[in-house]
Design an enzyme around this catalytic site. Structure first.
Site, PDB file in Angstrom:
ATOM      1  N   ASP A  93      -5.906  27.628   7.844  1.00  0.00           N
ATOM      2  CA  ASP A  93      -6.006  28.026   9.243  1.00  0.00           C
ATOM      3  C   ASP A  93      -7.376  27.600   9.772  1.00  0.00           C
ATOM      4  O   ASP A  93      -8.243  27.175   9.019  1.00  0.00           O
ATOM      5  CB  ASP A  93      -5.739  29.516   9.426  1.00  0.00           C
ATOM      6  CG  ASP A  93      -6.747  30.406   8.716  1.00  0.00           C
ATOM      7  OD1 ASP A  93      -7.810  29.917   8.321  1.00  0.00           O
ATOM      8  OD2 ASP A  93      -6.467  31.611   8.573  1.00  0.00           O
ATOM      9  N   ASP A 267       3.325  33.220   7.018  1.00  0.00           N
ATOM     10  CA  ASP A 267       2.296  33.657   6.071  1.00  0.00           C
ATOM     11  C   ASP A 267       1.920  35.081   6.407  1.00  0.00           C
ATOM     12  O   ASP A 267       2.026  35.507   7.564  1.00  0.00           O
ATOM     13  CB  ASP A 267       1.051  32.765   6.151  1.00  0.00           C
ATOM     14  CG  ASP A 267       0.143  33.172   7.310  1.00  0.00           C
ATOM     15  OD1 ASP A 267      -0.847  33.895   7.065  1.00  0.00           O
ATOM     16  OD2 ASP A 267       0.422  32.797   8.463  1.00  0.00           O
TER      17      ASP A 267
END
Length: 376
Positions: A93, A267
């Site tokens: 990320d 996720d």
């Protein structure tokens, strides 16, 4: 083995999608759940165990790895895959969410965000270009654009400002990412709980022709109904031929309902964090091993599970470990939880292949509603 990053949509059942992402480091079967390996480790698990549960890809965090051990050091050590001994795909990320949520001091402007480390108080600057540079040094396979993720509820003016800034940052991230064969950069749709702003964000990002698209800024405390409404609003405006990733989600119920609305990737820290706190996910719903009723229960969590933690250890022993704050308790329950999440994903994929996703969803929800195995 492919040399390019490619998504293939193999089957649909209603809005549910079965596909695969091909990368030089391996195939990602979708719908996919990505265990969170924030600082290069999935907490309480060996990475070969994580792989054995059925995970094709894990997630790493740009913010945390930037602070420790540092992206330049990771690059000198051969990249994140080499350092942690995970040769399969990794998604990183952008660090934006952690900057906004963890930093005690931050200043945001058009160029990026200056923030104070939660580790030692040192000042850092994260721009869209620096975020992509860090992810390149980590050598991740899927890299996320830097975005501004704001907490809900928020005023519409603030949501719109953050959404428009995130779109401009996506444009800069795309330039910084350039052409990296075998890798992908995903854009992140923002817009809070405002449907029209979500549509504008999705359309602007789609115009950039990125390799994948995420929906961000959800699962941050809003009701599930709002999250599902935003998914239903956004997905018609995303390319059918590109993967769709719902960030930070979630519970098994969240994922099941999101797949039904066209999501491909997930996720969440929930299975690992819950495991460390004594909560197990099973095909009969959640089981809190801290409860006294398990103290003399010699049955396993799930005698039908393929996971040894669920099948071979008694509830009495797991209860004892959890109540004694023994590390092994968290390890075993995390193993169980990640196995359950991956088994759920496999069940979803198989059901879509067979054209029976609606039945699978109903059966799964019925099992959860039935509850834990009958008391002894």
């Amino acid at each position: 083995m492919t040399t390019e990053f490619k998504f293939e949509l193999l089957k649909t059942d209603g809005k549910a999608r079965r596909g695969r992402i091909l990368t030089p480091r391996g195939e990602i079967r979708t719908p996919a759940f990505m265990p969170v390996g924030t600082v290069g480790t999935v907490k309480a698990m060996y990475l070969d165990q994580v792989r054995d549960t059925g995970a094709d890809i894990i997630l790493g965090n740009t913010y945390h790895l930037m602070l420790r051990p540092g992206p330049e050091r990771v690059a000198r050590l051969g990249g994140l895959h080499e350092l942690i001994r995970w040769p399969w795909p990794i998604l990183t990320d952008s660090g934006g969410f952690q900057v906004m949520s963890l930093s005690g001091l931050r200043k945001l402007d058009e160029q990026g965000v200056t923030f104070k480390s939660h580790v030692d108080g040192t000042l850092h600057h994260m721009s869209p270009e620096r975020s992509i540079e860090i992810q390149g040094l980590l050598d991740s396979d899927i890299q996320m654009q830097l975005d501004e993720c704001i907490a809900l509820p928020a005023k519409r003016e603030e949501i719109q400002r953050a959404m428009e800034l995130s779109v401009r940052w996506a444009e800069r991230c795309k330039v910084a990412f350039g052409n990296q064969p075998g890798k992908a950069m995903f854009g992140i749709v923002q817009g809070g709980d405002q449907p029209d702003l979500r549509v504008k964000s999705a359309e602007a990002l789609t115009a950039l022709d990125l390799k994948g698209y995420a929906i961000g800024g959800l699962a941050v405390g809003e009701p599930q109904a709002v999250m599902l409404e935003m998914i239903e609003t956004v997905t018609p405006h995303l390319p059918v031929e590109k993967p769709r990733y719902l960030m930070g989600v979630g519970t098994p119920d969240d994922m099941l309902k999101s797949v039904a609305r066209g999501i491909d990737m997930f996720d969440c820290v929930m299975p690992t964090r819950s495991g460390r706190h004594g909560l197990a996910f099973t095909r009969r719903g959640r089981v809190n091993l801290r409860n006294a009723r398990h103290a003399e229960d010699m049955r396993p969590l799930d005698e039908e599970s393929s996971c040894p933690a669920a099948r071979d250890y008694s509830r009495a022993y797991l209860h004892h470990l959890v109540r004694s704050n023994e590390a092994l308790g968290g390890m075993l329950l995390t193993w169980n939880n990640l196995s359950y999440y991956q088994d759920l994903m496999k069940g979803i994929r198989d059901a879509i292949e067979q054209g029976r996703f609606a039945d699978f969803m109903a059966e799964t929800q019925e099992n959860w509603a039935r509850g834990d195995i009958d008391p002894i």
